[in-house]
Scaffold this motif. Structure first.
Motif, PDB file in Angstrom:
ATOM      1  N   TYR A   1       0.819  -1.212   0.000  1.00 18.09           N
ATOM      2  CA  TYR A   1       0.000   0.000   0.000  1.00 18.09           C
ATOM      3  C   TYR A   1       0.854   1.264   0.000  1.00 18.09           C
ATOM      4  O   TYR A   1       0.657   2.178  -0.792  1.00 18.09           O
ATOM      5  CB  TYR A   1      -0.937  -0.020   1.222  1.00 18.09           C
ATOM      6  CG  TYR A   1      -1.680   1.270   1.457  1.00 18.09           C
ATOM      7  CD1 TYR A   1      -2.748   1.623   0.651  1.00 18.09           C
ATOM      8  CD2 TYR A   1      -1.306   2.123   2.489  1.00 18.09           C
ATOM      9  CE1 TYR A   1      -3.440   2.813   0.867  1.00 18.09           C
ATOM     10  CE2 TYR A   1      -1.991   3.304   2.721  1.00 18.09           C
ATOM     11  CZ  TYR A   1      -3.055   3.643   1.900  1.00 18.09           C
ATOM     12  OH  TYR A   1      -3.731   4.814   2.116  1.00 18.09           O
ATOM     13  N   ARG A   2       1.825   1.311   0.882  1.00 25.27           N
ATOM     14  CA  ARG A   2       2.667   2.511   1.000  1.00 25.27           C
ATOM     15  C   ARG A   2       3.568   2.718  -0.208  1.00 25.27           C
ATOM     16  O   ARG A   2       4.022   3.832  -0.458  1.00 25.27           O
ATOM     17  CB  ARG A   2       3.498   2.456   2.274  1.00 25.27           C
ATOM     18  CG  ARG A   2       2.668   2.638   3.517  1.00 25.27           C
ATOM     19  CD  ARG A   2       3.536   2.667   4.773  1.00 25.27           C
ATOM     20  NE  ARG A   2       2.714   2.790   5.954  1.00 25.27           N
ATOM     21  CZ  ARG A   2       2.156   1.783   6.590  1.00 25.27           C
ATOM     22  NH1 ARG A   2       2.327   0.556   6.160  1.00 25.27           N
ATOM     23  NH2 ARG A   2       1.419   1.986   7.660  1.00 25.27           N
ATOM     24  N   ASN A  58      -9.498   9.917  -2.078  1.00 21.95           N
ATOM     25  CA  ASN A  58      -8.066   9.853  -1.803  1.00 21.95           C
ATOM     26  C   ASN A  58      -7.618   8.387  -1.826  1.00 21.95           C
ATOM     27  O   ASN A  58      -8.435   7.478  -1.959  1.00 21.95           O
ATOM     28  CB  ASN A  58      -7.719  10.535  -0.468  1.00 21.95           C
ATOM     29  CG  ASN A  58      -8.434   9.911   0.719  1.00 21.95           C
ATOM     30  OD1 ASN A  58      -8.580   8.686   0.807  1.00 21.95           O
ATOM     31  ND2 ASN A  58      -8.900  10.738   1.646  1.00 21.95           N
ATOM     32  N   LYS A  59      -6.320   8.194  -1.675  1.00 18.09           N
ATOM     33  CA  LYS A  59      -5.759   6.841  -1.755  1.00 18.09           C
ATOM     34  C   LYS A  59      -6.288   5.940  -0.642  1.00 18.09           C
ATOM     35  O   LYS A  59      -6.570   4.757  -0.862  1.00 18.09           O
ATOM     36  CB  LYS A  59      -4.231   6.923  -1.714  1.00 18.09           C
ATOM     37  CG  LYS A  59      -3.542   5.585  -1.829  1.00 18.09           C
ATOM     38  CD  LYS A  59      -2.037   5.779  -1.843  1.00 18.09           C
ATOM     39  CE  LYS A  59      -1.318   4.614  -1.241  1.00 18.09           C
ATOM     40  NZ  LYS A  59       0.109   4.823  -1.109  1.00 18.09           N
ATOM     41  N   GLU A  60      -6.452   6.478   0.565  1.00 15.52           N
ATOM     42  CA  GLU A  60      -6.944   5.656   1.676  1.00 15.52           C
ATOM     43  C   GLU A  60      -8.363   5.167   1.409  1.00 15.52           C
ATOM     44  O   GLU A  60      -8.681   4.001   1.640  1.00 15.52           O
ATOM     45  CB  GLU A  60      -6.883   6.426   2.988  1.00 15.52           C
ATOM     46  CG  GLU A  60      -7.263   5.545   4.171  1.00 15.52           C
ATOM     47  CD  GLU A  60      -7.066   6.229   5.504  1.00 15.52           C
ATOM     48  OE1 GLU A  60      -8.088   6.428   6.193  1.00 15.52           O
ATOM     49  OE2 GLU A  60      -5.917   6.544   5.850  1.00 15.52           O
ATOM     50  N   LYS A  61      -9.218   6.042   0.907  1.00 13.90           N
ATOM     51  CA  LYS A  61     -10.599   5.627   0.596  1.00 13.90           C
ATOM     52  C   LYS A  61     -10.620   4.625  -0.564  1.00 13.90           C
ATOM     53  O   LYS A  61     -11.436   3.707  -0.575  1.00 13.90           O
ATOM     54  CB  LYS A  61     -11.458   6.842   0.303  1.00 13.90           C
ATOM     55  CG  LYS A  61     -11.804   7.636   1.547  1.00 13.90           C
ATOM     56  CD  LYS A  61     -12.849   8.679   1.245  1.00 13.90           C
ATOM     57  CE  LYS A  61     -13.268   9.568   2.346  1.00 13.90           C
ATOM     58  NZ  LYS A  61     -12.709   9.582   3.601  1.00 13.90           N
ATOM     59  N   ALA A 113      -8.205   2.477  -1.109  1.00 13.00           N
ATOM     60  CA  ALA A 113      -7.758   1.225  -0.482  1.00 13.00           C
ATOM     61  C   ALA A 113      -8.892   0.567   0.292  1.00 13.00           C
ATOM     62  O   ALA A 113      -9.059  -0.663   0.247  1.00 13.00           O
ATOM     63  CB  ALA A 113      -6.570   1.501   0.433  1.00 13.00           C
ATOM     64  N   GLU A 114      -9.696   1.358   0.988  1.00 14.32           N
ATOM     65  CA  GLU A 114     -10.846   0.809   1.716  1.00 14.32           C
ATOM     66  C   GLU A 114     -11.833   0.169   0.750  1.00 14.32           C
ATOM     67  O   GLU A 114     -12.364  -0.916   1.010  1.00 14.32           O
ATOM     68  CB  GLU A 114     -11.545   1.913   2.510  1.00 14.32           C
ATOM     69  CG  GLU A 114     -10.763   2.421   3.686  1.00 14.32           C
ATOM     70  CD  GLU A 114     -11.384   3.652   4.328  1.00 14.32           C
ATOM     71  OE1 GLU A 114     -12.509   4.060   3.951  1.00 14.32           O
ATOM     72  OE2 GLU A 114     -10.737   4.212   5.226  1.00 14.32           O
ATOM     73  N   ILE A 121      -2.715  -1.315   5.728  1.00  8.10           N
ATOM     74  CA  ILE A 121      -3.663  -0.210   5.685  1.00  8.10           C
ATOM     75  C   ILE A 121      -4.193   0.043   7.085  1.00  8.10           C
ATOM     76  O   ILE A 121      -4.817  -0.818   7.683  1.00  8.10           O
ATOM     77  CB  ILE A 121      -4.814  -0.522   4.704  1.00  8.10           C
ATOM     78  CG1 ILE A 121      -4.253  -0.835   3.322  1.00  8.10           C
ATOM     79  CG2 ILE A 121      -5.792   0.635   4.637  1.00  8.10           C
ATOM     80  CD1 ILE A 121      -5.260  -1.436   2.381  1.00  8.10           C
ATOM     81  N   ARG A 122      -3.956   1.207   7.598  1.00 12.26           N
ATOM     82  CA  ARG A 122      -4.427   1.569   8.929  1.00 12.26           C
ATOM     83  C   ARG A 122      -5.625   2.493   8.789  1.00 12.26           C
ATOM     84  O   ARG A 122      -5.502   3.626   8.361  1.00 12.26           O
ATOM     85  CB  ARG A 122      -3.325   2.287   9.715  1.00 12.26           C
ATOM     86  CG  ARG A 122      -2.049   1.504   9.815  1.00 12.26           C
ATOM     87  CD  ARG A 122      -2.212   0.367  10.810  1.00 12.26           C
ATOM     88  NE  ARG A 122      -0.950  -0.334  10.952  1.00 12.26           N
ATOM     89  CZ  ARG A 122      -0.799  -1.614  10.684  1.00 12.26           C
ATOM     90  NH1 ARG A 122      -1.777  -2.330  10.270  1.00 12.26           N
ATOM     91  NH2 ARG A 122       0.377  -2.185  10.855  1.00 12.26           N
ATOM     92  N   SER A 123      -6.778   1.976   9.113  1.00 15.50           N
ATOM     93  CA  SER A 123      -7.985   2.782   8.996  1.00 15.50           C
ATOM     94  C   SER A 123      -9.038   2.249   9.945  1.00 15.50           C
ATOM     95  O   SER A 123      -9.111   1.059  10.203  1.00 15.50           O
ATOM     96  CB  SER A 123      -8.514   2.721   7.562  1.00 15.50           C
ATOM     97  OG  SER A 123      -9.797   3.278   7.485  1.00 15.50           O
TER      98      SER A 123
END
Length: 195
Positions: A28-29, A53-56, A58-59, A115-117
């Motif tokens: 991911y990173r 964004n990238k985090e969303k 990834a989710e 992924i930290r979420s």
């Protein structure tokens, strides 16, 4: 001149597929949005429009992947009548995905850790794993599975299956998992079956 038709769902699917592939390859990173743009053929603007964004993103990739697995699992157990047959269906699906879509399986097993979420949950809290726990709970209630904690029994059963997947992906097991399925499933079942 004919007006070009844009299919937003096709773009979303392209991005999800490309992102999952890159997350498996680089973590991911290690993946930047421009790489996802290049791999998917979808513009930066479209990615931000659909995902933010990238985090969303990834989710979304994580949730869609687990939902795809759950849909396949429910389809497989639809015709199964016994507890053992339902658990066999789970194992055979896992083996099939490992052999035919190893990227999906590798993603489910490894990429989630990066992924930290607050929106993502451990794989053992996924709908499919909870369904395995429910099936095992039914097996305990019916006497097909030895009495005890249904979570521990689920870990015992799936541990055999998932460790075989890891060994296959590492090249330790050289045969396709479908060829080893009977022995693996029998061993997994033996670990939880009532005597």
């Amino acid at each position: 001149m004919e007006k070009r038709k844009i299919n937003p769902q096709k773009k979303i699917d392209q991005v999800i597929c490309a992102a999952r592939k890159l997350f498996v390859e680089k973590g991911y990173r290690g993946v930047a949005i421009p790489e996802i743009v290049k791999e998917s053929g979808v513009s930066v603007g479209a990615i931000y429009l659909h995902f933010g964004n990238k985090e969303k993103l990834a989710e979304t990739v994580y949730q869609k992947t687990l939902q795809q697995f759950m849909d396949l699992f429910l389809e497989r157990i639809g015709g199964a009548t016994s507890i053992q047959d339902k658990l066999r269906a789970f194992a055979e699906l896992v083996f099939e995905i490992t052999e035919e879509d190893s990227e999906m399986m590798e993603y489910m097993l490894s990429v989630r850790k990066e992924i930290r979420s607050n929106m993502l949950f451990p794989l053992c809290s996924s709908a499919a794993f909870l369904e395995v726990q429910r099936i095992i709970g039914d097996g305990i209630a019916s006497g097909e599975i030895k009495p005890g904690n249904h979570l521990i029994a689920a870990v015992s059963y799936t541990g055999v299956i998932l460790r075989a997947v890891e060994l296959r992906m590492q090249g330790v097991l050289e045969q396709p998992l479908q060829d080893l399925s009977d022995e693996l499933v029998d061993n997994a079942w033996t670990s939880i079956a009532a005597q």
